[in-house]
Structure formats: C-alpha cells, structure tokens
Scaffold this active site. Structure first.
Site, PDB file in Angstrom:
ATOM      1  N   GLU A   1      25.600 -12.296  24.547  1.00  0.00           N
ATOM      2  CA  GLU A   1      26.233 -13.607  24.380  1.00  0.00           C
ATOM      3  C   GLU A   1      26.740 -14.082  25.745  1.00  0.00           C
ATOM      4  OE1 GLU A   1      29.900 -13.628  22.017  1.00  0.00           O
ATOM      5  OE2 GLU A   1      29.418 -15.645  21.348  1.00  0.00           O
TER       6      GLU A   1
ATOM      7  N   LYS B   1      25.464 -20.823  17.238  1.00  0.00           N
ATOM      8  CA  LYS B   1      26.433 -19.962  16.539  1.00  0.00           C
ATOM      9  C   LYS B   1      27.014 -20.716  15.340  1.00  0.00           C
ATOM     10  CE  LYS B   1      30.215 -16.877  18.001  1.00  0.00           C
ATOM     11  NZ  LYS B   1      30.930 -16.468  19.235  1.00  0.00           N
TER      12      LYS B   1
ATOM     13  N   CYS C   1      27.204 -12.932  17.745  1.00  0.00           N
ATOM     14  CA  CYS C   1      28.528 -12.294  17.752  1.00  0.00           C
ATOM     15  C   CYS C   1      29.314 -12.453  16.444  1.00  0.00           C
ATOM     16  CB  CYS C   1      29.321 -12.785  18.959  1.00  0.00           C
ATOM     17  SG  CYS C   1      30.559 -11.582  19.476  1.00  0.00           S
TER      18      CYS C   1
HETATM   19  N1  LIG Z   1      33.100 -13.031  20.427  1.00  0.00           N
HETATM   20  C1  LIG Z   1      32.871 -13.242  19.129  1.00  0.00           C
HETATM   21  O1  LIG Z   1      32.240 -14.196  18.747  1.00  0.00           O
HETATM   22  C2  LIG Z   1      33.333 -12.292  18.073  1.00  0.00           C
HETATM   23  C3  LIG Z   1      34.259 -11.204  18.368  1.00  0.00           C
HETATM   24  O2  LIG Z   1      34.591 -10.862  19.491  1.00  0.00           O
HETATM   25  C4  LIG Z   1      34.781 -10.510  17.171  1.00  0.00           C
HETATM   26  O3  LIG Z   1      34.383 -10.855  16.053  1.00  0.00           O
HETATM   27  O4  LIG Z   1      35.622  -9.627  17.310  1.00  0.00           O
END
Ligand SMILES: NC(=O)CC(=O)C(=O)O
Length: 269
Positions: A46, A115, A156
């Site tokens: 990401e 996302k 994520c």
């Molecule tokens: N960074 C994200 O989108 C998610 C995350 O860090 C988590 O769910 O913990």
C-alpha cells in the site's frame, strides 16, 4: 484457459521514503529481481510511491494513467509478470482515492481497485487515523483472471471485512491479495491473524505486502510482509487447494437457505 497448478508469487516489502522517484526506481528494480527469480505474479505494498499519511495524499496524488502507473506498466511488460501495483494516492475529478492498479504481462492495465473501506480508527493513546478526512471510498469489488488462477483485490483495511473475502471466494477466486500498511499497534495484534482467518474461512491463498518498517516515519508500518496461507507457504499450489476444498467441503455445505452474502455492485472502480 491453461492453468498452471503451481506458480511463484513475490511480495515486495518496499522501503518507502518521501522521494517519489526513488520509490519508483526501487520498486522497478525489485520487480525485475523477483521476475529474475521466476516470479510470475508480483505484489507491491500500500502507498508504495509515497509515505502513508493523510498529510501526504494530496501532494503525492496522481491521475491514472500517470507517472507511477507508467512505471508499473513498463515493469510488468519488461518482466512479463502480473504486477499488483500496491496502491497510490489517486486524484480524479477533484477527489482523492487510495487505488491499486494491476497490470498484465503485456503491460496492459487490467483493473483499478479503489480502497472500499477507509481506514478510520481511534485507539486512545495509540493511534488515530482518519483516511475519510481526505479520501473517498471506492464502490466496487475487483477481481482478475491470470493464466494461473483468479485473484481478488483489496487494500489493507479491506482485509478486515470478512464479507468481501467471502464474496471473492464465492466468485471463484483462489488467491486474494491485499497491499497493506498495518502499524505498530494493529500490526502485532491483527496482521497475521486476519490473513490466516481470511484464508481458512474461504479456503483461498492470501498474499499481503507492507512497506518496510521505518522508525523515523510519521506512520510506522509494521512490516511483516507475508506470503501466507493457512495451507502451504511460498508457492500457491492450486492442486493442493483443490484437494483441501474437496477434503473439507465447506463451500458445498453452506446453508444458503439460512444465510447468504451478496454483492450489490461489481467491476473495477
Ligand atoms: N492501513 C490500513 O488501511 C489498515 C490498518 O492499518 C489496520 O487495519 O490496522
């Protein structure tokens, strides 16, 4: 379609700095290295082209196609790999998104996943992060076919939503990929557990890639890039997966008469 039972997948734990050009050239070099070692599908983390943080998104945002996706397309083509290009901050029509692009071995853009679930959390004394202050959410599921298997894409925080993985699995995906960037609070607590849970429940392979940990960054990524699977690490082996699904046939045993998970929209956003 010709499907290879086993193929090599590379997950790149990229060092990400504030210098976009360095992030791009490092990613390009590592995709080449992974392909040189036989990888046919490569996954970046990401926010691979920019530091992860709401204060950075607008500065690093690009249109798609743009500079970063051009590099991804060339890297995929030059190395003849499927490239899941982590994510980048995307600007479109005055809005910002956290977007993953996927390129095929000819360098063609196969899909763009925005996302869906924005990372909005507040853990007092630990971490507060509100992506929705800056970003807009995507509204579509994203799946693509490769010569090896069908792949579902999330970014994520999307991994925390079991329904998304269930839908991907029901729609025939054997591998789910999540470019991610968990942090020093949620990483040790949930990063691996979530991957194992998603894999076990859905009888799929899961692959995740995180930026490398940088203790000097404003958001310290947990790292721990994983090529998980409940099942058997390293090479996604589709014959093995088919065996697991046959031996423990939960797909056929679901009580669709009692419950169901459905999607209202699909396609790439
Ligand atoms: N960074 C994200 O989108 C998610 C995350 O860090 C988590 O769910 O913990």
């Amino acid at each position: 379609m010709f499907v290879l039972s086993e193929f090599r997948l590379a997950v790149i734990q990229l060092q990400v700095t504030g210098v976009k050009a360095d992030n791009l050239s490092r990613a390009r070099r590592l995709v080449k290295e992974a392909a040189g070692q036989g990888s046919r599908l490569v996954l970046l983390p990401e926010c691979f082209n920019s530091p992860y943080g709401t204060s950075f998104f607008s500065t690093y945002a690009e249109r798609i196609p743009g500079e970063s996706t051009q590099v991804l397309s060339e890297a995929a083509r030059e190395n003849q790999v499927y490239l899941v290009g982590g994510s980048i901050p995307e600007e479109d029509d005055g809005k910002l998104y956290n977007s993953c692009t996927v390129f095929g071995p000819n360098g063609e853009l196969i899909l763009k996943h925005r996302k869906i679930h924005l990372f909005d959390i507040d853990i007092p004394g630990k971490i507060r992060f509100q992506e929705s202050e800056i970003l807009s959410p995507g509204n579509s599921l994203s799946m693509f076919d490769t010569a090896f298997c069908k792949v579902g894409v999330g970014i994520c925080y999307d991994m925390r939503f079991a329904e998304l993985a269930q839908l991907y699995s029901r729609k025939g995906c054997q591998l789910l990929v999540y470019p991610g960037a968990f942090n020093m609070t949620t990483g040790p607590a949930h990063w691996e557990l979530l991957q194992r849970g998603r894999a076990l429940d859905n009888q799929v392979y899961i692959a995740t890639a995180s930026p490398a940990r940088d203790e000097t960054a404003s958001y310290v990524a947990w790292g721990h890039t994983a090529r998980v699977i409940v099942i058997k690490p390293f090479f996604p082996d589709l014959q093995y997966l088919a065996g697991v699904r046959q031996q423990i046939p939960i797909t056929a045993q679901r009580r669709d008469d009692l419950y169901t998970v459905t999607s209202v929209q699909e396609g790439s956003s």
